[in-house]
Design an enzyme around this catalytic site. Structure first.
Site, PDB file in Angstrom:
ATOM      1  N   MET A 185      38.140  47.063  35.411  1.00  7.91           N
ATOM      2  CA  MET A 185      38.107  46.014  36.439  1.00  7.91           C
ATOM      3  C   MET A 185      37.518  44.746  35.834  1.00  7.91           C
ATOM      4  O   MET A 185      36.517  44.804  35.121  1.00  7.91           O
ATOM      5  CB  MET A 185      37.233  46.467  37.611  1.00  7.91           C
ATOM      6  CG  MET A 185      37.051  45.393  38.688  1.00  7.91           C
ATOM      7  SD  MET A 185      36.097  45.967  40.101  1.00  7.91           S
ATOM      8  CE  MET A 185      34.434  45.782  39.488  1.00  7.91           C
ATOM      9  N   ASN A 186      38.130  43.565  36.141  1.00 11.21           N
ATOM     10  CA  ASN A 186      37.395  42.311  35.940  1.00 11.21           C
ATOM     11  C   ASN A 186      37.348  41.548  37.254  1.00 11.21           C
ATOM     12  O   ASN A 186      36.962  42.177  38.269  1.00 11.21           O
ATOM     13  CB  ASN A 186      37.850  41.516  34.709  1.00 11.21           C
ATOM     14  CG  ASN A 186      39.294  41.142  34.613  1.00 11.21           C
ATOM     15  OD1 ASN A 186      40.141  41.987  34.399  1.00 11.21           O
ATOM     16  ND2 ASN A 186      39.607  39.869  34.752  1.00 11.21           N
ATOM     17  N   ASP A 187      37.667  40.285  37.293  1.00 12.97           N
ATOM     18  CA  ASP A 187      37.369  39.429  38.452  1.00 12.97           C
ATOM     19  C   ASP A 187      37.575  40.050  39.831  1.00 12.97           C
ATOM     20  O   ASP A 187      38.652  40.580  40.110  1.00 12.97           O
ATOM     21  CB  ASP A 187      38.289  38.205  38.452  1.00 12.97           C
ATOM     22  CG  ASP A 187      38.433  37.556  37.107  1.00 12.97           C
ATOM     23  OD1 ASP A 187      37.834  38.019  36.145  1.00 12.97           O
ATOM     24  OD2 ASP A 187      39.181  36.556  37.029  1.00 12.97           O
ATOM     25  N   GLN A 207      40.860  42.433  39.716  1.00 15.72           N
ATOM     26  CA  GLN A 207      41.718  42.573  38.547  1.00 15.72           C
ATOM     27  C   GLN A 207      41.547  43.986  38.009  1.00 15.72           C
ATOM     28  O   GLN A 207      40.452  44.364  37.578  1.00 15.72           O
ATOM     29  CB  GLN A 207      41.322  41.547  37.477  1.00 15.72           C
ATOM     30  CG  GLN A 207      41.647  40.116  37.858  1.00 15.72           C
ATOM     31  CD  GLN A 207      43.116  39.810  37.685  1.00 15.72           C
ATOM     32  OE1 GLN A 207      43.579  39.550  36.595  1.00 15.72           O
ATOM     33  NE2 GLN A 207      43.869  39.862  38.775  1.00 15.72           N
ATOM     34  N   GLU A 238      37.975  28.632  34.404  1.00 16.22           N
ATOM     35  CA  GLU A 238      38.712  29.646  35.153  1.00 16.22           C
ATOM     36  C   GLU A 238      38.150  29.741  36.576  1.00 16.22           C
ATOM     37  O   GLU A 238      37.062  29.243  36.872  1.00 16.22           O
ATOM     38  CB  GLU A 238      38.560  31.019  34.480  1.00 16.22           C
ATOM     39  CG  GLU A 238      38.950  31.026  33.013  1.00 16.22           C
ATOM     40  CD  GLU A 238      38.912  32.397  32.357  1.00 16.22           C
ATOM     41  OE1 GLU A 238      39.923  32.763  31.746  1.00 16.22           O
ATOM     42  OE2 GLU A 238      37.888  33.093  32.448  1.00 16.22           O
TER      43      GLU A 238
HETATM   44  C1  FRU Z   1      38.745  35.402  34.334  1.00 20.94           C
HETATM   45  C2  FRU Z   1      40.209  35.592  34.003  1.00 20.94           C
HETATM   46  C3  FRU Z   1      41.070  34.744  34.921  1.00 20.94           C
HETATM   47  C4  FRU Z   1      42.362  35.481  34.937  1.00 20.94           C
HETATM   48  C5  FRU Z   1      41.908  36.906  34.873  1.00 20.94           C
HETATM   49  C6  FRU Z   1      42.855  37.794  34.128  1.00 20.94           C
HETATM   50  O1  FRU Z   1      37.940  36.436  33.948  1.00 20.94           O
HETATM   51  O2  FRU Z   1      40.442  35.286  32.654  1.00 20.94           O
HETATM   52  O3  FRU Z   1      41.185  33.409  34.523  1.00 20.94           O
HETATM   53  O4  FRU Z   1      43.104  35.244  36.091  1.00 20.94           O
HETATM   54  O5  FRU Z   1      40.650  36.913  34.230  1.00 20.94           O
HETATM   55  O6  FRU Z   1      42.511  39.124  34.269  1.00 20.94           O
END
Ligand code: FRU
Length: 612
Positions: A149-151, A167, A321
């Site tokens: 998982m990210n954002d 994400q 971002e």
């Molecule tokens: C930020 C980012 C966003 C992008 C996403 C991709 O962490 O780089 O800019 O949409 O992660 O996973």
């Protein structure tokens, strides 16, 4: 049958043996040194694919009745199996299913390719075990059931529910296959996990974005339709839209996608309604240009670029971002100001990822930042820890609250942290407002969302009025539930130059926090916090300005299995940091340097069990 030469017969036997070891319902045919077909009888819910994290991705086309259903990328195991990932095939009952697999590197022979660990271990199953018992799995922070998982993104509040998308890589614990995972909560602390909400398509994978509830039916999809904006990340980054009539459980992509295109990298659309002009406003991060683009629209489909903010201002390294633009009240006044949130990576205050923000005014088209008396625009950070990124707010939160959540990691090492079947969790939800500090500047005030109070379980300790000297006063931390707890600590440094607050375990692993009233600083040292050697960027000492001249300091400290969030109790600063102690910290000690200090109150609460 034609007679075979001995060599041909031998080869055939060999080919048969290459294909023989697969599990029930799985037929494997090696076509070449990097291409294999996996035929599956789809009478199970999942195909379980074995993953080896250090291997490059294989490209997999999933075909049903000869038609490509999806393309995804998996680090198929070669030498050893780190964990399995599930491919849900429940939609394909009664179809001929085929995985056309192209591995990243050619092997020297088909025989060698056929010996990869994955082929013998691909299997079918009706269940996938998500009872993840990893040591560093958080005990109360939101975390995906499995996978990377990210954002956090696309968050909206509707009908009493907080929706959180994120994400997600559903096919591995490193970044790939970006998809919107979905969870929801009625109380911001217990989370329900749902099936993925938006999956990659022919325009690309699904990067970060935002959701709104279309109460006026501006887009014509229906009143109260949930509208998602996200970045379709293919060769280019373009902005797309999808809508949902079932409160964000499933989305239908808009046939006219993409809705905004540009010939340079731009992403993470953030959408909100601006009442005075009766228009929708959308921000995207013009990532490499270090600016945020501001668009407006009446119908959510046709967009006009109105302005760009940020060139040359604030921290300018890396990429910009995940923007957000919020109007917030200033504490103790009836005034409001706008805050533009700008996530950037790398180039954060202590390296890697971090969140800067600008305070200013917004007229529906242009954001104008406040300046210092000398005319410059100050750089301000939302959280001074290493592990707070991609922070954005919930759309439509009740009582006009501005509630945010961040990804609790840092791109510097997020893929290397010592977990396996999942990677990363979110910060606790936080409520934002503004305050004017003693230096005359307006800053973000960040406190744990009030819902977080409900995490408190039994009171494990209460100490009132205790003098502290250079010999540490040591108190036990709770041992139940791996020692996760909330610590309330208020103290006065009195005549001391600095006060140290140390969390430690029997292995002498420790976190040292230091309050320095003379310099109005609060620091956090995790250089000896436990496992730190997976990245040179992990061991670190970080610090926040306390934004007040005072010898008094009140803290709220949230300890989870692998994280510590330290809030100034009045909201002046926050430090969010991951830690990986080999065993839980078992004591908290307080000591002073260069004089005497006094603990006014130390209260420790266990944390209740929650679904997360
Ligand atoms: C930020 C980012 C966003 C992008 C996403 C991709 O962490 O780089 O800019 O949409 O992660 O996973």
């Amino acid at each position: 049958m034609k007679h075979l030469t001995p060599i041909a017969a031998g080869l055939l036997a060999l080919a048969a043996s290459y294909n023989a070891q697969a599990a029930d319902g799985v037929k494997i045919e090696h076509l070449g040194t990097n291409n294999t077909l996996v035929r599956v009888t789809p009478d199970a819910r999942y195909i379980l694919l074995p993953v080896e994290e250090s291997i490059d991705d294989a490209t997999i086309n999933l075909l049903a009745d000869g038609k490509i259903e999806k393309t995804f990328y998996v680090r198929l195991a070669r030498n050893k199996i780190d964990y399995y990932v599930p491919v849900d095939i429940s939609d394909y009952k009664d179809k001929d299913l085929l995985l056309n697999v192209v591995t990243a590197h050619s092997r020297s022979s088909v025989r060698e390719a056929s010996e990869d660990a994955c082929w013998q271990n691909i299997s079918l199953s009706d269940t996938f075990d998500t009872t993840n018992t990893e040591k560093f799995r958080p005990s109360y922070h939101h975390t995906p059931l499995y996978g990377w998982m990210n954002d956090p993104n696309g968050m909206f509040y509707k009908d009493g529910e907080w929706h959180l998308y994120y994400q997600l890589n559903p096919y591995g614990s490193k970044w790939q296959n970006m998809t919107w995972g979905h969870s929801s909560s009625k109380d911001l602390i217990n989370w329900e996990h749902h099936p993925v909400a938006i999956e990659p398509d022919g325009l690309g994978s699904i990067f970060s974005g935002s959701c709104i509830v279309d109460t006026n039916n501006s887009a014509g999809f229906g009143k109260d339709e949930v509208i998602a904006f996200y970045t379709s990340a293919g060769v280019n980054q373009i902005q797309s839209m999808a809508h949902s009539s079932d409160n964000g459980m499933t989305f239908q992509k808009y046939a006219g996608n993409p809705v905004i295109t540009l010939d340079s990298e731009s992403r993470d659309p953030n959408l909100f309604w601006y009442e005075p002009t009766q228009e929708w406003v959308l921000l995207t991060a013009h990532a490499l240009e270090h600016e945020m683009l501001i668009y407006t629209s009446k119908d959510l489909k046709n967009w006009t670029l109105q302005s760009a903010f940020g060139k040359g201002l604030g921290a300018q390294d890396g990429v910009w971002e995940c923007p957000d633009l919020l109007e917030l009240p200033i504490e103790g006044s009836d005034k409001k100001k706008w805050v533009l949130i700008c996530n950037l990576n790398p180039g954060g205050v202590f390296g890697g990822s971090a969140v800067q923000y600008f305070v200013g005014d917004f007229d529906g088209k242009t954001f104008t930042p406040d300046t210092l008396p000398d005319g410059t625009v100050p750089t301000k950070w939302m959280d001074h820890g290493k592990d707070h990124y991609a922070t954005v707010s919930w759309s439509g939160a009740p009582d006009d609250r501005k509630v945010v959540v961040g990804w609790m990691s840092n791109w510097q090492y997020a893929a290397e942290v010592p977990t396996k079947q999942f990677r990363s969790s979110n910060t606790l939800p936080r409520d934002l407002s503004l305050f004017v500090a003693e230096d005359g500047q307006t800053y973000l005030n960040t406190v744990p969302s009030p819902e977080v109070d409900a995490l408190r379980g039994k009171k494990a300790l209460e100490v009132k009025g205790k003098n502290v000297g250079s010999k540490p006063s040591v108190f036990k931390l709770p041992t139940v539930n791996n020692g996760v707890c909330e610590i309330l600590l208020s103290f006065n440094s009195e005549t001391a130059k600095t006060v140290d607050i140390t969390l430690a375990n029997a292995k002498n692993e420790k976190v040292v926090m230091t309050f320095n009233p003379g310099e109005s600083k609060f620091s956090f040292d995790r250089t000896q916090s436990g496992i730190t050697d997976f990245s040179k960027d992990f061991p670190a000492v970080v610090w926040a300005p306390t934004l007040r001249k005072s010898t008094e300091q009140k803290l709220r400290i949230f300890i989870d299995t692998a994280s510590i969030e330290v809030f100034d109790a009045e909201g002046n600063f926050v430090l969010t940091n991951l830690v990986f102690p080999n065993e839980p910290y078992s004591t908290i000690s307080v000591s002073s340097n260069g004089g005497k200090a006094r603990i006014e109150n130390l209260t420790i609460y266990n944390i209740k069990n929650v679904k997360h």
